[in-house]
Design a protein around this motif. Sequence first.
Motif, PDB file in Angstrom:
ATOM      1  N   ARG A   1       0.833  -1.208   0.000  1.00  0.00           N
ATOM      2  CA  ARG A   1       0.000   0.000   0.000  1.00  0.00           C
ATOM      3  C   ARG A   1       0.867   1.258   0.000  1.00  0.00           C
ATOM      4  NH1 ARG A   1      -4.432  -0.700   4.521  1.00  0.00           N
ATOM      5  NH2 ARG A   1      -5.277   1.101   3.439  1.00  0.00           N
ATOM      6  N   ARG A   2       0.399   2.281  -0.722  1.00  0.00           N
ATOM      7  CA  ARG A   2       1.092   3.576  -0.773  1.00  0.00           C
ATOM      8  C   ARG A   2       0.239   4.622  -0.077  1.00  0.00           C
ATOM      9  NH1 ARG A   2       5.412   3.794  -3.803  1.00  0.00           N
ATOM     10  NH2 ARG A   2       5.414   6.039  -3.965  1.00  0.00           N
ATOM     11  N   PHE A   3       0.917   5.534   0.622  1.00  0.00           N
ATOM     12  CA  PHE A   3       0.232   6.605   1.322  1.00  0.00           C
ATOM     13  C   PHE A   3       0.964   7.914   1.096  1.00  0.00           C
ATOM     14  CE2 PHE A   3      -0.282   2.770   3.917  1.00  0.00           C
ATOM     15  CZ  PHE A   3      -1.661   2.691   4.026  1.00  0.00           C
ATOM     16  N   GLU A   4       0.215   8.996   0.940  1.00  0.00           N
ATOM     17  CA  GLU A   4       0.809  10.329   0.974  1.00  0.00           C
ATOM     18  C   GLU A   4       1.059  10.643   2.440  1.00  0.00           C
ATOM     19  OE1 GLU A   4      -1.632  13.112  -1.094  1.00  0.00           O
ATOM     20  OE2 GLU A   4      -1.294  12.144  -3.021  1.00  0.00           O
ATOM     21  N   ALA A   5       2.209  11.266   2.730  1.00  0.00           N
ATOM     22  CA  ALA A   5       2.592  11.461   4.122  1.00  0.00           C
ATOM     23  C   ALA A   5       3.147  12.850   4.380  1.00  0.00           C
ATOM     24  CB  ALA A   5       3.642  10.422   4.513  1.00  0.00           C
ATOM     25  N   GLU A   6       3.064  13.244   5.631  1.00  0.00           N
ATOM     26  CA  GLU A   6       3.703  14.458   6.145  1.00  0.00           C
ATOM     27  C   GLU A   6       4.768  14.017   7.143  1.00  0.00           C
ATOM     28  OE1 GLU A   6       0.703  16.807   8.039  1.00  0.00           O
ATOM     29  OE2 GLU A   6      -0.240  17.357   6.141  1.00  0.00           O
ATOM     30  N   PHE A   7       5.821  14.811   7.258  1.00  0.00           N
ATOM     31  CA  PHE A   7       6.923  14.474   8.150  1.00  0.00           C
ATOM     32  C   PHE A   7       7.211  15.635   9.094  1.00  0.00           C
ATOM     33  CE2 PHE A   7       7.810  12.670   3.872  1.00  0.00           C
ATOM     34  CZ  PHE A   7       7.498  11.353   4.160  1.00  0.00           C
ATOM     35  N   GLU A   8       7.460  15.301  10.349  1.00  0.00           N
ATOM     36  CA  GLU A   8       7.773  16.333  11.330  1.00  0.00           C
ATOM     37  C   GLU A   8       8.883  15.834  12.251  1.00  0.00           C
ATOM     38  OE1 GLU A   8       5.684  18.639  15.058  1.00  0.00           O
ATOM     39  OE2 GLU A   8       4.409  17.752  13.535  1.00  0.00           O
ATOM     40  N   PRO A   9       9.955  16.608  12.407  1.00  0.00           N
ATOM     41  CA  PRO A   9      11.037  16.192  13.309  1.00  0.00           C
ATOM     42  C   PRO A   9      10.552  16.103  14.756  1.00  0.00           C
ATOM     43  CG  PRO A   9      11.684  18.104  11.997  1.00  0.00           C
ATOM     44  CD  PRO A   9      10.229  17.883  11.766  1.00  0.00           C
ATOM     45  N   VAL A  10      11.132  15.186  15.486  1.00  0.00           N
ATOM     46  CA  VAL A  10      10.814  14.998  16.898  1.00  0.00           C
ATOM     47  C   VAL A  10      12.044  15.388  17.711  1.00  0.00           C
ATOM     48  CG1 VAL A  10      10.192  13.316  18.675  1.00  0.00           C
ATOM     49  CG2 VAL A  10       9.247  13.106  16.354  1.00  0.00           C
ATOM     50  N   THR A  11      11.856  16.273  18.684  1.00  0.00           N
ATOM     51  CA  THR A  11      12.983  16.723  19.501  1.00  0.00           C
ATOM     52  C   THR A  11      12.760  16.564  21.000  1.00  0.00           C
ATOM     53  OG1 THR A  11      12.123  18.986  19.482  1.00  0.00           O
ATOM     54  CG2 THR A  11      13.726  18.407  17.758  1.00  0.00           C
ATOM     55  N   ASP A  12      11.554  16.238  21.419  1.00  0.00           N
ATOM     56  CA  ASP A  12      11.261  16.106  22.840  1.00  0.00           C
ATOM     57  C   ASP A  12      12.024  14.913  23.431  1.00  0.00           C
ATOM     58  OD1 ASP A  12       9.208  14.506  24.867  1.00  0.00           O
ATOM     59  OD2 ASP A  12       9.341  16.672  25.234  1.00  0.00           O
ATOM     60  N   PRO A  13      12.917  15.143  24.409  1.00  0.00           N
ATOM     61  CA  PRO A  13      13.744  14.061  24.956  1.00  0.00           C
ATOM     62  C   PRO A  13      12.942  12.902  25.542  1.00  0.00           C
ATOM     63  CG  PRO A  13      14.558  16.193  25.684  1.00  0.00           C
ATOM     64  CD  PRO A  13      13.247  16.436  25.003  1.00  0.00           C
ATOM     65  N   GLN A  14      11.856  13.203  26.213  1.00  0.00           N
ATOM     66  CA  GLN A  14      11.047  12.132  26.806  1.00  0.00           C
ATOM     67  C   GLN A  14      10.400  11.274  25.720  1.00  0.00           C
ATOM     68  OE1 GLN A  14       8.118  13.464  29.614  1.00  0.00           O
ATOM     69  NE2 GLN A  14       7.772  11.416  30.405  1.00  0.00           N
ATOM     70  N   LEU A  15       9.877  11.922  24.681  1.00  0.00           N
ATOM     71  CA  LEU A  15       9.284  11.178  23.576  1.00  0.00           C
ATOM     72  C   LEU A  15      10.351  10.361  22.855  1.00  0.00           C
ATOM     73  CD1 LEU A  15       6.964  10.358  21.756  1.00  0.00           C
ATOM     74  CD2 LEU A  15       7.250  12.541  20.522  1.00  0.00           C
ATOM     75  N   LEU A  16      11.531  10.924  22.648  1.00  0.00           N
ATOM     76  CA  LEU A  16      12.614  10.183  21.993  1.00  0.00           C
ATOM     77  C   LEU A  16      12.972   8.930  22.786  1.00  0.00           C
ATOM     78  CD1 LEU A  16      14.854  13.143  20.822  1.00  0.00           C
ATOM     79  CD2 LEU A  16      13.526  11.593  19.356  1.00  0.00           C
TER      80      LEU A  16
END
Length: 124
Positions: free
Chosen positions: A73-88
Amino acid sequence: MQWSNEQLTLFKSVPTLTMEPYNPDFKTFEEVSPIWEVVVDGRVYSRGWNGKKTKWYQAAVNQRIGEIQLADRRFEAEFEPVTDPQLLATITAAYQQKYPGDASLARMISAEPTGATIQVRPRE
C-alpha cells in the motif's frame, strides 16, 4: 489527521516501510529507502540511519511531505522532526521492543539516529 486502527496494525506487523520524501520540485523523490518504523501512542515514527546526514531525512525535514509504501500500500505522508527528549526515549524503547536481538538495533538507538527521528503522518 491520524492513521486508522487498521493502518496502525499494518505498521506494527511489518518490519519496514519505504520512505519517499519529495525533492524540492515536489514531483520526484530524494531517496527511496526501506527503513524501520515504530508505533507509539497511535503515532508512527522513523529514524535516519546516518543521523541528520541521511538524505531522506534531510528531504523529509525540508519539504515536509512525500510518500511512503507499507507492504503493498502507498500513502501520501507528512513528516515532522521529533525533539522532545522524553518522547525520543519512549520511541527508543519501542525500537527495542519491535526489533529485539537485531544486529542493527544498537545503531538505531544510538545518538545520531535518535537525533534524526521524525513523525510520519497521513497527509490530507
